[in-house]
Write a protein that holds these residues in place. Structure first.
Motif, PDB file in Angstrom:
ATOM      1  N   ILE B  43       0.816  -1.207   0.000  1.00 40.86           N
ATOM      2  CA  ILE B  43       0.000   0.000   0.000  1.00 40.86           C
ATOM      3  C   ILE B  43       0.853   1.262   0.000  1.00 40.86           C
ATOM      4  N   TYR B  44       1.882   1.268   0.829  1.00 35.92           N
ATOM      5  CA  TYR B  44       2.663   2.489   0.983  1.00 35.92           C
ATOM      6  C   TYR B  44       3.397   2.887  -0.276  1.00 35.92           C
ATOM      7  N   GLU B  45       3.773   1.899  -1.068  1.00 40.34           N
ATOM      8  CA  GLU B  45       4.452   2.249  -2.312  1.00 40.34           C
ATOM      9  C   GLU B  45       3.546   3.123  -3.170  1.00 40.34           C
ATOM     10  N   ASP B  46       2.264   2.857  -3.098  1.00 41.73           N
ATOM     11  CA  ASP B  46       1.285   3.568  -3.905  1.00 41.73           C
ATOM     12  C   ASP B  46       0.873   4.888  -3.254  1.00 41.73           C
ATOM     13  N   LEU B  47       0.755   4.842  -1.951  1.00 43.76           N
ATOM     14  CA  LEU B  47       0.300   5.994  -1.182  1.00 43.76           C
ATOM     15  C   LEU B  47       1.165   7.217  -1.451  1.00 43.76           C
ATOM     16  N   ASP B  48       2.433   6.957  -1.610  1.00 45.60           N
ATOM     17  CA  ASP B  48       3.401   7.999  -1.844  1.00 45.60           C
ATOM     18  C   ASP B  48       3.013   8.898  -3.006  1.00 45.60           C
ATOM     19  N   HIS B  49       2.508   8.311  -4.071  1.00 47.65           N
ATOM     20  CA  HIS B  49       2.179   9.072  -5.269  1.00 47.65           C
ATOM     21  C   HIS B  49       1.089  10.104  -5.013  1.00 47.65           C
ATOM     22  N   VAL B  50       0.200   9.814  -4.068  1.00 44.04           N
ATOM     23  CA  VAL B  50      -0.875  10.749  -3.768  1.00 44.04           C
ATOM     24  C   VAL B  50      -0.440  11.778  -2.731  1.00 44.04           C
ATOM     25  N   MET B  51       0.276  11.316  -1.727  1.00 43.69           N
ATOM     26  CA  MET B  51       0.626  12.187  -0.606  1.00 43.69           C
ATOM     27  C   MET B  51       1.646  13.255  -0.984  1.00 43.69           C
ATOM     28  N   THR B  52       2.715  12.854  -1.620  1.00 41.44           N
ATOM     29  CA  THR B  52       3.831  13.764  -1.865  1.00 41.44           C
ATOM     30  C   THR B  52       3.439  15.028  -2.631  1.00 41.44           C
ATOM     31  N   PRO B  53       2.703  14.915  -3.729  1.00 39.88           N
ATOM     32  CA  PRO B  53       2.343  16.139  -4.461  1.00 39.88           C
ATOM     33  C   PRO B  53       1.539  17.116  -3.613  1.00 39.88           C
ATOM     34  N   LEU B  54       0.837  16.620  -2.604  1.00 39.60           N
ATOM     35  CA  LEU B  54       0.025  17.488  -1.751  1.00 39.60           C
ATOM     36  C   LEU B  54       0.792  17.960  -0.522  1.00 39.60           C
ATOM     37  N   GLN B  55       2.072  17.615  -0.436  1.00 41.31           N
ATOM     38  CA  GLN B  55       2.844  17.958   0.764  1.00 41.31           C
ATOM     39  C   GLN B  55       2.239  17.306   2.003  1.00 41.31           C
ATOM     40  N   LEU B  56       1.696  16.128   1.812  1.00 41.00           N
ATOM     41  CA  LEU B  56       1.075  15.414   2.936  1.00 41.00           C
ATOM     42  C   LEU B  56       1.831  14.126   3.240  1.00 41.00           C
ATOM     43  N   THR B  57       1.611  13.621   4.443  1.00 39.27           N
ATOM     44  CA  THR B  57       2.054  12.288   4.834  1.00 39.27           C
ATOM     45  C   THR B  57       0.853  11.643   5.502  1.00 39.27           C
ATOM     46  N   PRO B  58       0.868  10.344   5.702  1.00 38.95           N
ATOM     47  CA  PRO B  58      -0.284   9.712   6.353  1.00 38.95           C
ATOM     48  C   PRO B  58      -0.672  10.359   7.688  1.00 38.95           C
ATOM     49  N   PRO B  59       0.279  10.593   8.609  1.00 40.90           N
ATOM     50  CA  PRO B  59      -0.149  11.223   9.866  1.00 40.90           C
ATOM     51  C   PRO B  59      -0.671  12.647   9.681  1.00 40.90           C
ATOM     52  N   ARG B  60      -0.117  13.377   8.720  1.00 39.06           N
ATOM     53  CA  ARG B  60      -0.635  14.735   8.462  1.00 39.06           C
ATOM     54  C   ARG B  60      -2.068  14.671   7.957  1.00 39.06           C
ATOM     55  N   PHE B  61      -2.296  13.766   7.026  1.00 36.88           N
ATOM     56  CA  PHE B  61      -3.649  13.614   6.485  1.00 36.88           C
ATOM     57  C   PHE B  61      -4.628  13.200   7.576  1.00 36.88           C
ATOM     58  N   SER B  62      -4.248  12.190   8.358  1.00 33.17           N
ATOM     59  CA  SER B  62      -5.123  11.729   9.444  1.00 33.17           C
ATOM     60  C   SER B  62      -5.421  12.876  10.408  1.00 33.17           C
ATOM     61  N   SER B  63      -4.411  13.659  10.723  1.00 31.31           N
ATOM     62  CA  SER B  63      -4.603  14.771  11.653  1.00 31.31           C
ATOM     63  C   SER B  63      -5.618  15.760  11.110  1.00 31.31           C
ATOM     64  N   MET B  64      -5.504  16.094   9.835  1.00 33.31           N
ATOM     65  CA  MET B  64      -6.428  17.064   9.255  1.00 33.31           C
ATOM     66  C   MET B  64      -7.852  16.534   9.253  1.00 33.31           C
ATOM     67  N   VAL B  65      -8.003  15.269   8.909  1.00 32.43           N
ATOM     68  CA  VAL B  65      -9.339  14.667   8.930  1.00 32.43           C
ATOM     69  C   VAL B  65      -9.926  14.758  10.336  1.00 32.43           C
ATOM     70  N   LEU B  66      -9.113  14.459  11.320  1.00 33.26           N
ATOM     71  CA  LEU B  66      -9.600  14.429  12.699  1.00 33.26           C
ATOM     72  C   LEU B  66      -9.893  15.830  13.226  1.00 33.26           C
ATOM     73  N   ILE B  67      -9.100  16.793  12.804  1.00 32.65           N
ATOM     74  CA  ILE B  67      -9.358  18.169  13.238  1.00 32.65           C
ATOM     75  C   ILE B  67     -10.648  18.683  12.604  1.00 32.65           C
ATOM     76  N   GLU B  68     -10.846  18.333  11.341  1.00 34.20           N
ATOM     77  CA  GLU B  68     -12.083  18.757  10.689  1.00 34.20           C
ATOM     78  C   GLU B  68     -13.300  18.132  11.373  1.00 34.20           C
ATOM     79  N   ALA B  69     -13.169  16.859  11.703  1.00 30.84           N
ATOM     80  CA  ALA B  69     -14.303  16.147  12.301  1.00 30.84           C
ATOM     81  C   ALA B  69     -14.476  16.482  13.778  1.00 30.84           C
ATOM     82  N   ASN B  70     -13.410  17.001  14.388  1.00 37.26           N
ATOM     83  CA  ASN B  70     -13.464  17.345  15.817  1.00 37.26           C
ATOM     84  C   ASN B  70     -12.821  18.712  16.035  1.00 37.26           C
ATOM     85  N   PRO B  71     -13.494  19.771  15.568  1.00 29.54           N
ATOM     86  CA  PRO B  71     -12.874  21.098  15.621  1.00 29.54           C
ATOM     87  C   PRO B  71     -12.530  21.473  17.058  1.00 29.54           C
TER      88      PRO B  71
END
Lengths: 172, 172
Positions: B43-71
């Motif tokens: 999975i991670y080999e693939d994940l990289d292609h989506v995350m990197t262009p957005l300046q994201l990493t899995p924990p960054r993405f998870s954090s943003m989702v959680l902050i949005e859902a729990n302001p």
DNA sequence: TATTGTTATACTCTATAACTATA
DNA sequence: TATAGTTATAGAGTATAACAATA
């Protein structure tokens, strides 16, 4: 981006909770990929208790299993199989050899390659480790029926970018 | 022992193969834990292609989702939820803030805590990222029926030491 | 005294590149 | 020239401990 070998343990911290009460997880609960990550964190906290006393780590254990099942496998092939680079494999093999668990022999047909073979001592330790690992893994799937356990493994093997997702096979 | 965030990518290497032809995997094929590890590497080999262009990493993405859902969630709680230490969370939040995606506000009732809120810019980026992640995740489960997809997630959530393995529920 | 966020530090694992010896 | 194993190096990510501000 590193493939998380799950995070280093915080020894004095409380165990990882996959769904903290009162917290909304949004899309994360819809993503199979995040479920994998969550499961891995939970698993690794436990894995440590079995591995450390045996001077083992997950890649070391996997390597020993693979060497036993494929005697004489060469290092580079082993690295490919468990998904690490060749330099990382050197460190793994170094450790196993320092414990007296395996020998590097010169490959019969290729003077560059190492022929990896477990020693009697290594085989004995591996036998113990396998029992402990199987036991631990069964505890992780304690409430699962045998069918569910097989289903989980099969679905995980199909999950992913290229080799997976073949519509033909239906393991469930 | 670190929880593997899957291994760092070897850019010029061939993709990870879960079952190399001609290699016998022994007990590894019987372990749900190893199936999880294998899936995560793929999975991670693939994940990289989506995350990197957005300046994201899995924990960054998870954090943003959680902050949005729990302001207004505080950093320490966020760290607990995604399973990292507080110092690691500081770096994650620092990055998101440097991109202008969130603000640290003073918590109303507690002067020590940070009240985390996404900016409009952050919400916009997150919306894009969520679409891409959902799309990617669906591609990983391409050959799955919707029932299989839900089964995989449910079984993964039950897998593990303590909270899992409740014999009562039967998701399959 | 305990907790939140922070900083500083060390450690582990990994990738990359370069070297050697064989092929 | 290419490959197997090795070494050296750098980078990412994490835990741990200690600190200031607040409770």
């Amino acid at each position: 981006m590193r493939v998380p070998r799950p995070r280093q343990l915080r020894r004095n911290a409380s165990p990882f909770e996959r769904h903290v009460p009162g917290v909304r997880y949004g899309v994360l609960d819809e993503l199979a990929g995040y479920a994998v990550r969550r499961a891995q964190i939970a698993i690794y906290e436990d894995l440590d208790h079995v591995m450390t006393p045996l001077q083992l780590t997950p890649p070391r254990f996997s390597s020993m299993v693979l060497i036993e099942a494929n005697p004489g496998i060469r290092q580079s092939d082993l690295a490919t199989v468990i998904g690490v680079g060749r330099p990382a494999m050197v460190a793994i093999i170094d450790h196993l050899q320092s414990q007296g668990w395996l020998r590097r022999e010169v490959h019969a047909g290729d003077g560059r390659a190492n022929h990896l073979v477990l020693t009697r001592k290594g085989l004995a330790l591996l036998a113990r480790a396998k029992v402990m690992m199987l036991d631990l893994d069964r505890r992780w799937t304690q409430g699962f029926s045998e069918h569910e356990r097989r289903t989980l493994i099969t679905l995980l093997d199909r999950l992913g970018p290229s080799p997976a997702a073949k519509p033909g096979e239906d393991p469930a």
